[in-house]
Design a protein around this motif. Structure first.
Motif, PDB file in Angstrom:
ATOM      1  N   GLY A  73      41.317 -38.958 -17.391  1.00  0.00           N
ATOM      2  CA  GLY A  73      40.094 -38.367 -16.862  1.00  0.00           C
ATOM      3  C   GLY A  73      40.415 -37.410 -15.740  1.00  0.00           C
ATOM      4  O   GLY A  73      41.563 -37.323 -15.287  1.00  0.00           O
ATOM      5  N   GLY A  74      39.413 -36.707 -15.284  1.00  0.00           N
ATOM      6  CA  GLY A  74      39.590 -35.740 -14.211  1.00  0.00           C
ATOM      7  C   GLY A  74      39.601 -36.414 -12.853  1.00  0.00           C
ATOM      8  O   GLY A  74      39.614 -37.649 -12.748  1.00  0.00           O
ATOM      9  N   ASN A 114      39.167 -40.522 -12.030  1.00  0.00           N
ATOM     10  CA  ASN A 114      40.355 -41.181 -11.500  1.00  0.00           C
ATOM     11  C   ASN A 114      40.082 -41.854 -10.164  1.00  0.00           C
ATOM     12  O   ASN A 114      40.554 -42.951  -9.909  1.00  0.00           O
ATOM     13  CB  ASN A 114      41.481 -40.159 -11.305  1.00  0.00           C
ATOM     14  N   CYS A 131      51.085 -35.739 -12.474  1.00  0.00           N
ATOM     15  CA  CYS A 131      50.644 -36.420 -11.247  1.00  0.00           C
ATOM     16  C   CYS A 131      51.573 -37.561 -10.839  1.00  0.00           C
ATOM     17  O   CYS A 131      51.348 -38.204  -9.822  1.00  0.00           O
ATOM     18  CB  CYS A 131      49.215 -36.902 -11.367  1.00  0.00           C
ATOM     19  N   LEU A 142      34.215 -26.595 -16.620  1.00  0.00           N
ATOM     20  CA  LEU A 142      33.741 -25.241 -16.290  1.00  0.00           C
ATOM     21  C   LEU A 142      33.269 -24.496 -17.531  1.00  0.00           C
ATOM     22  O   LEU A 142      32.301 -23.738 -17.471  1.00  0.00           O
ATOM     23  CB  LEU A 142      34.825 -24.451 -15.546  1.00  0.00           C
ATOM     24  N   LYS A 162      29.816 -25.834 -17.977  1.00  0.00           N
ATOM     25  CA  LYS A 162      28.876 -25.388 -16.937  1.00  0.00           C
ATOM     26  C   LYS A 162      28.506 -23.914 -17.114  1.00  0.00           C
ATOM     27  O   LYS A 162      27.339 -23.538 -17.000  1.00  0.00           O
ATOM     28  CB  LYS A 162      29.494 -25.586 -15.547  1.00  0.00           C
ATOM     29  N   VAL A 185      31.181 -25.101  -8.622  1.00  0.00           N
ATOM     30  CA  VAL A 185      32.585 -25.468  -8.862  1.00  0.00           C
ATOM     31  C   VAL A 185      32.996 -26.391  -7.723  1.00  0.00           C
ATOM     32  O   VAL A 185      32.699 -26.116  -6.556  1.00  0.00           O
ATOM     33  CB  VAL A 185      33.468 -24.191  -8.903  1.00  0.00           C
ATOM     34  N   PRO A 213      42.944 -24.978  -4.553  1.00  0.00           N
ATOM     35  CA  PRO A 213      44.073 -25.659  -5.196  1.00  0.00           C
ATOM     36  C   PRO A 213      44.632 -24.823  -6.347  1.00  0.00           C
ATOM     37  O   PRO A 213      43.888 -24.087  -7.008  1.00  0.00           O
ATOM     38  CB  PRO A 213      43.470 -26.954  -5.752  1.00  0.00           C
ATOM     39  N   PRO A 223      36.281 -33.430  -3.938  1.00  0.00           N
ATOM     40  CA  PRO A 223      37.698 -33.348  -3.530  1.00  0.00           C
ATOM     41  C   PRO A 223      38.465 -32.201  -4.202  1.00  0.00           C
ATOM     42  O   PRO A 223      38.144 -31.808  -5.323  1.00  0.00           O
ATOM     43  CB  PRO A 223      38.263 -34.691  -4.007  1.00  0.00           C
TER      44      PRO A 223
HETATM   45  O1  GFB Z   1      41.140 -31.077 -13.663  1.00  0.00           O
HETATM   46  P1  GFB Z   1      40.978 -31.924 -12.455  1.00  0.00           P
HETATM   47  O2  GFB Z   1      39.890 -32.935 -12.495  1.00  0.00           O
HETATM   48  O3  GFB Z   1      42.365 -32.616 -12.215  1.00  0.00           O
HETATM   49  O4  GFB Z   1      40.670 -30.990 -11.200  1.00  0.00           O
HETATM   50  P2  GFB Z   1      43.534 -32.728 -11.127  1.00  0.00           P
HETATM   51  C1  GFB Z   1      41.441 -29.877 -10.875  1.00  0.00           C
HETATM   52  C2  GFB Z   1      40.811 -29.123  -9.718  1.00  0.00           C
HETATM   53  O5  GFB Z   1      39.625 -28.480 -10.192  1.00  0.00           O
HETATM   54  C3  GFB Z   1      40.387 -29.980  -8.521  1.00  0.00           C
HETATM   55  C4  GFB Z   1      38.565 -28.719  -9.297  1.00  0.00           C
HETATM   56  O6  GFB Z   1      40.696 -29.306  -7.340  1.00  0.00           O
HETATM   57  C5  GFB Z   1      38.888 -30.101  -8.728  1.00  0.00           C
HETATM   58  O7  GFB Z   1      38.166 -30.340  -7.526  1.00  0.00           O
HETATM   59  N1  GFB Z   1      37.269 -28.626  -9.985  1.00  0.00           N
HETATM   60  C6  GFB Z   1      36.325 -27.667  -9.756  1.00  0.00           C
HETATM   61  C7  GFB Z   1      36.767 -29.456 -10.924  1.00  0.00           C
HETATM   62  N2  GFB Z   1      35.227 -27.881 -10.490  1.00  0.00           N
HETATM   63  C8  GFB Z   1      35.474 -28.990 -11.233  1.00  0.00           C
HETATM   64  C9  GFB Z   1      34.683 -29.703 -12.182  1.00  0.00           C
HETATM   65  O8  GFB Z   1      33.538 -29.372 -12.502  1.00  0.00           O
HETATM   66  N3  GFB Z   1      35.290 -30.782 -12.765  1.00  0.00           N
HETATM   67  C10 GFB Z   1      36.568 -31.190 -12.444  1.00  0.00           C
HETATM   68  N4  GFB Z   1      37.092 -32.255 -13.061  1.00  0.00           N
HETATM   69  N5  GFB Z   1      37.304 -30.538 -11.518  1.00  0.00           N
HETATM   70  C11 GFB Z   1      43.965 -34.837 -12.546  1.00  0.00           C
HETATM   71  C12 GFB Z   1      44.253 -36.273 -12.272  1.00  0.00           C
HETATM   72  O9  GFB Z   1      43.969 -34.216 -11.322  1.00  0.00           O
HETATM   73  O10 GFB Z   1      44.966 -34.207 -13.311  1.00  0.00           O
HETATM   74  C13 GFB Z   1      44.709 -36.988 -13.474  1.00  0.00           C
HETATM   75  O11 GFB Z   1      43.141 -36.864 -11.678  1.00  0.00           O
HETATM   76  C14 GFB Z   1      45.668 -36.205 -14.355  1.00  0.00           C
HETATM   77  O12 GFB Z   1      45.322 -38.146 -13.036  1.00  0.00           O
HETATM   78  C15 GFB Z   1      45.260 -34.776 -14.534  1.00  0.00           C
HETATM   79  O13 GFB Z   1      46.962 -36.253 -13.820  1.00  0.00           O
HETATM   80  C16 GFB Z   1      46.289 -33.947 -15.256  1.00  0.00           C
HETATM   81  O14 GFB Z   1      44.608 -31.774 -11.520  1.00  0.00           O
HETATM   82  O15 GFB Z   1      43.071 -32.605  -9.722  1.00  0.00           O
END
Ligand code: GFB
Length: 312
Positions: free
Chosen positions: A68-69, A73, A110, A185, A188, A202, A208, A269
């Motif tokens: 999951g995102g 997580n 990660c 995205l 959305k 967003v 990041p 976050p």
């Molecule tokens: O893809 P994501 O959830 O995974 O988020 P991570 C990546 C970045 O996109 C973060 C931003 O900085 C989020 O805050 N973001 C912006 C969003 N808008 C959105 C949105 O609408 N949805 C989501 N989900 N993010 C995951 C780990 O981390 O990466 C897992 O939690 C796994 O364990 C995966 O390793 C590959 O890259 O931050």
């Protein structure tokens, strides 16, 4: 692996598993075994042992996992650590016990320390503390790596561990609460365009940096590694380039054809400031990713539009 080898793809309905299945079928592998979650709960040790005893696969792609995102997580840590430890422990152990010739275990970028130097080399594993938003998932994945390495050392079991960077593509999860950033995205922007909304939210600051690999490229790498890689060392798979979340949002806005604004929600976050893999090890073996981000996003968007009803 030859074309008649019996191959078990664990997690064949997920983003990665379905891409592996497509790839194996295109390449003419004819003896592929799959089970849905309803048919076989991989968290159930006895059921997994029974399945291996009956089916006796020769090769295993372990792509089943609770994923999951960033939000999923950080809000469901117990589910992420328990389900992943159970699934991988059961499958790796049964694969060894029932004579599997080779198993490929999928980790994640990660697993590397939050403040690891960039790009991240394989040897940075366990050199620092983890990103708190996903440490539960990361710890489970690290345990899976160590289990594969231990089974290789003690039992001579040929298990390899592959660390993909952030993935996206057809078959992804588009649920806004549990998805990763790309499917979130895409959805959305698509809905904002359809509903004539003035802006799209967003999460985080947009600063990041992330690296994104198209899932069919990953499947290609996994087949390549199943054929050519037999080491206890983990190996990264990525494209070797990253972009900011702000740039990603702008690119997806363009691909979808939305003309409104982008607004950042600072209450959400950011997660790790940067996550870029060093891919020199796999490049040296002769494999490189093919799909540029824009092309991959266009294909994923087309898939989303065609399968939208099933996903919502
Ligand atoms: O893809 P994501 O959830 O995974 O988020 P991570 C990546 C970045 O996109 C973060 C931003 O900085 C989020 O805050 N973001 C912006 C969003 N808008 C959105 C949105 O609408 N949805 C989501 N989900 N993010 C995951 C780990 O981390 O990466 C897992 O939690 C796994 O364990 C995966 O390793 C590959 O890259 O931050």
């Amino acid at each position: 692996m030859d074309k008649a080898s019996k191959i078990f793809v664990a997690g064949h309905r997920g983003l990665v598993g379905s891409a592996i299945l497509r790839k194996l079928q295109t390449e003419g592998y004819s003896n592929i075994v799959t089970r849905t979650r309803e048919e076989l709960d991989l968290r159930d040790q006895q059921a997994v042992n029974r399945f291996f005893e009956e089916e006796r696969p020769e090769y295993v792609f372990l792509a089943a996992a609770k994923v999951g995102g960033i939000l999923a997580n950080s809000t469901c840590p117990a589910d992420f650590i328990r389900d992943n430890l159970q699934i991988q422990t059961n499958v790796i152990d049964a694969a060894y016990r029932y004579g599997v010739k080779k198993l490929l275990f999928l980790g994640s970028s990660c697993i590397y320390p939050r403040n690891a130097p960039q790009p991240m080399k394989e040897e940075y594993l366990l050199t620092g503390s983890l990103e708190p938003t996903n440490e539960w998932y990361a710890i489970a994945k690290i345990a899976g790596i160590k289990m594969c390495q231990a089974y290789r050392r003690q039992y001579g079991f040929n298990a390899i561990c592959v660390m993909p960077t952030n993935l996206y593509g057809p078959g992804d999860n588009f649920d806004l609460k549990t998805s990763h950033v790309i499917p979130a995205l895409i959805r959305k922007f698509h809905e904002a365009k359809a509903e004539g909304k003035s802006h799209v939210v967003v999460w985080g600051t947009g600063n990041p940096r992330r690296e994104f690999l198209y899932v069919d490229d990953l499947a290609d790498a996994l087949l390549f590694l199943m054929e050519h890689y037999n080491s206890e060392e983990i190996i990264n798979v990525g494209i070797g380039k990253d972009i900011t979340i702000r740039e990603l949002a702008e690119l997806i806005r363009e691909v979808v054809g939305y003309e409104g604004d982008i607004v950042f929600d600072l209450s959400k976050p950011d997660g790790v400031p940067r996550k870029l893999l060093d891919v020199s090890r796999i490049h040296a073996l002769g494999w490189q990713a093919k799909t540029p981000l824009r092309e991959g996003l266009e294909k994923t968007y087309r898939w989303y539009v065609e399968h939208r009803r099933e996903n919502v």
